[in-house]
Design an enzyme around this catalytic site. Structure first.
Site, short mmCIF file in Angstrom:
data_model
loop_
_atom_site.label_atom_id
_atom_site.label_comp_id
_atom_site.label_asym_id
_atom_site.label_seq_id
_atom_site.Cartn_x
_atom_site.Cartn_y
_atom_site.Cartn_z
N ARG A 181 0.82 -1.21 0.00
CA ARG A 181 0.00 0.00 0.00
C ARG A 181 0.86 1.26 0.00
NH1 ARG A 181 -4.13 0.05 -2.07
NH2 ARG A 181 -4.82 1.89 -0.92
N ILE A 182 1.78 1.36 0.95
CA ILE A 182 2.62 2.55 1.05
C ILE A 182 3.61 2.62 -0.11
CG2 ILE A 182 4.28 3.80 2.48
CD1 ILE A 182 1.41 3.79 3.57
N THR A 198 9.67 2.91 6.54
CA THR A 198 8.31 3.46 6.64
C THR A 198 7.55 2.79 7.78
OG1 THR A 198 7.37 1.91 5.05
CG2 THR A 198 8.28 3.95 4.17
N SER A 233 5.55 6.35 12.52
CA SER A 233 4.28 5.81 12.02
C SER A 233 3.39 6.93 11.49
CB SER A 233 3.53 5.09 13.16
OG SER A 233 3.08 6.03 14.12
N CYS A 234 2.32 6.55 10.81
CA CYS A 234 1.37 7.54 10.30
C CYS A 234 0.75 8.33 11.44
CB CYS A 234 0.30 6.87 9.46
SG CYS A 234 -0.62 5.56 10.33
N THR A 235 0.45 7.65 12.55
CA THR A 235 -0.17 8.33 13.68
C THR A 235 0.81 9.26 14.38
OG1 THR A 235 -1.69 6.46 14.00
CG2 THR A 235 -1.41 7.99 15.84
N ARG A 241 -6.47 -8.90 16.50
CA ARG A 241 -6.33 -8.59 15.08
C ARG A 241 -6.72 -9.77 14.18
NH1 ARG A 241 -1.46 -4.26 13.98
NH2 ARG A 241 -1.80 -3.02 15.85
N ARG A 264 -9.23 0.12 15.79
CA ARG A 264 -9.34 -0.07 14.35
C ARG A 264 -10.82 -0.18 13.98
NH1 ARG A 264 -4.43 -2.17 12.06
NH2 ARG A 264 -2.76 -1.08 13.18
N ASN A 290 -3.97 8.08 6.56
CA ASN A 290 -2.87 7.26 7.08
C ASN A 290 -2.07 6.57 5.98
OD1 ASN A 290 -5.72 5.95 7.68
ND2 ASN A 290 -4.36 4.29 7.01
#
Length: 480
Positions: free
Chosen positions: A138-139, A258, A288-290, A334, A370, A453
């Site tokens: 994805r990234i 990443t 992280s994105c957060t 998860r 999530r 994100n």
């Protein structure tokens, strides 16, 4: 003439002006390596409607729409100057010109504010820096889109190769198809063809080698003509210095991760602590994105009000490490179906704050939920401030930070009363302050921070890569 006819005539006039801006923006970019911005948003390769919408967006910040009739004279003035490589914000030029009481002509005012990029002061065009993507999930695919988009004039960053494990028949065709079409972020803006014979993807004229390897130590990048490259590891498989050092092969100069780094790997949030990266540092994490979403607003609040303590609760879109349907998973919860449940989980973003803001003494805690959306998350940042404040004061501060501060590329601001998560798909900012949801009472402030994100984080990663590659040109007018 009726009011409706007046409005339509005005729109057509602005369309005509925006059309006239496109060749000027394109020529500056291709011939002089100048990126034209409008309040930190690039106008390169944008359509007429996109240019008009970007001007209208300024109303969210400044309280009134910025007109193309105001910015066109500054763009025309730039086109007549002897400019070198730079990023120039015509929105900032127009805003500062309004506040200037000297009565200077636009051309003279523009020349004064971009003097560092003209004549004897202008810097030389830099050689392009090779970039390698290790992993193409994805990234990785979003970073590929950004790197291809930014290839522009042929300088700056150049995506040379993608390293993956071979997935079977027509592997390269399927990976090119995933780059071309994305269920969340839409179609790739350009053309993609596959050279199966030579094992390459050709994207907007950029030839990208597809390298198949199961082990980073098995690749000699110099065999592909790659040298002094920055390798972006978006697999998350290795997160400490020992593991990431496996990438330091012939042809690779630096490694950017990443994901949050472990041990002594520096965690970098662009706009906050990227200037602390040592020139000889070869391994860097983009956290992280957060972490990227909460650290810039936290710094903005700490600088103005002081922060004694805080808690961040992230409501996060589900990710690829969760199961579609209930099945075994190494992590608690998860394994339960991601699109069917809200899933309580942990976040390391709060503890990562200390690495990005070492001078902040406040204790920050955090947790995460999530939820069944595929992209865009929100961080709820609950802060005890060092002094009491009014809600309007805090909002004015954050609005100004998003417009004129060094954090304007990281922090966006929106006051729309009906904004929802899907509105922020494709945002290039690390975080977007939701003004309507913000709560302030005495020394307590609660900020609601939207963030893409996937894409917003990918933009932050590319900014770090630009910085360590010395491929980021100075911005004018200068922001202090």
């Amino acid at each position: 003439m009726t009011v409706n006819e007046d409005a339509f005539t005005n729109w057509k006039q602005r369309e005509e002006i925006a059309e006239s801006m496109i060749p000027l923006i394109g020529k500056l970019h291709r011939e002089r390596d100048v990126t034209v911005l409008l309040h930190s948003r690039s106008l390169v390769n944008k359509s007429v409607v996109s240019i008009l919408k970007t001007h209208r967006w300024a109303r969210q910040i400044a309280g009134e729409e910025l007109s193309v009739t105001e910015t066109l004279p500054f763009l025309q003035a730039l086109a007549r100057l002897d400019l070198g490589p730079a990023q120039i914000d015509i929105g900032m030029l127009a805003a500062t010109y309004k506040d200037d009481d000297r009565g200077l002509p636009v051309e003279e005012f523009t020349a004064e504010h971009v003097a560092g990029a003209t004549g004897a002061n202008k810097i030389d065009r830099r050689e392009s820096r090779d970039v390698v993507l290790y992993g193409f999930g994805r990234i990785g695919r979003l970073i590929a889109r950004l790197l291809i988009e930014k290839a522009g004039s042929g300088n700056g960053l150049r995506l040379r190769a993608i390293v993956v494990r071979r997935g079977g028949e027509q592997d390269i065709v399927k990976r090119a198809s995933l780059l071309r079409r994305d269920s969340i972020h839409g179609q790739f803006q350009g053309t993609i063809t596959v050279d199966e014979v030579n094992g390459r993807i050709i994207a907007n004229g950029n030839a990208i080698e597809m390298i198949y390897a199961d082990d980073p130590t098995a690749v000699d990048y110099t065999a592909y003509g790659i040298k002094d490259a920055v390798l972006i590891d978006n697999t998350g498989k290795w997160r400490d210095r020992e593991g990431l050092s496996k990438h330091l092969r012939p042809g690779i100069d630096k490694v950017v991760l990443t994901a949050p780094g472990k041990g002594d790997v520096p965690n970098v949030v662009h706009g906050v602590n990227h200037d602390m990266i040592k020139q000889d540092e070869q391994i860097i994490s983009c956290a992280s994105c957060t972490t990227n979403a909460i650290v810039p607003p936290l710094k903005a609040m700490a600088d103005e009000y002081g922060v004694l303590r805080g808690h961040v609760e992230t409501v996060h879109s589900f990710t690829n490490d969760q199961n579609l349907l209930d099945n075994y998973h190494n992590s608690d919860r998860r394994g339960r179906s991601a699109p069917l449940n809200m899933v309580l989980t942990e976040t390391g973003a709060a503890s990562a704050v200390a690495k990005a803001l070492p001078d902040l003494q406040a204790r920050i805690t955090g947790s995460s939920i999530r939820v069944p959306v595929p992209d865009v998350s929100i961080a709820i940042l609950n802060l005890q401030l060092g002094r009491e404040a009014e809600r309007a004061e805090v909002l004015d501060h954050l609005r100004n930070v998003s417009l004129t501060s060094p954090l304007k590329r990281q922090i966006d601001y929106i006051s729309a009363p009906d904004a929802v998560s899907s509105d922020f798909i494709g945002s290039r900012h690390a975080a977007i302050v939701d003004a309507g949801a913000t709560k302030v009472e005495g020394d307590n402030a609660i900020l609601y921070l939207w963030y893409d994100n996937e894409f917003g984080y990918s933009c932050q990663v590319v900014r770090v890569v630009q910085y360590v590659s010395n491929a980021e040109y100075p911005t004018y007018p200068a922001v202090v």
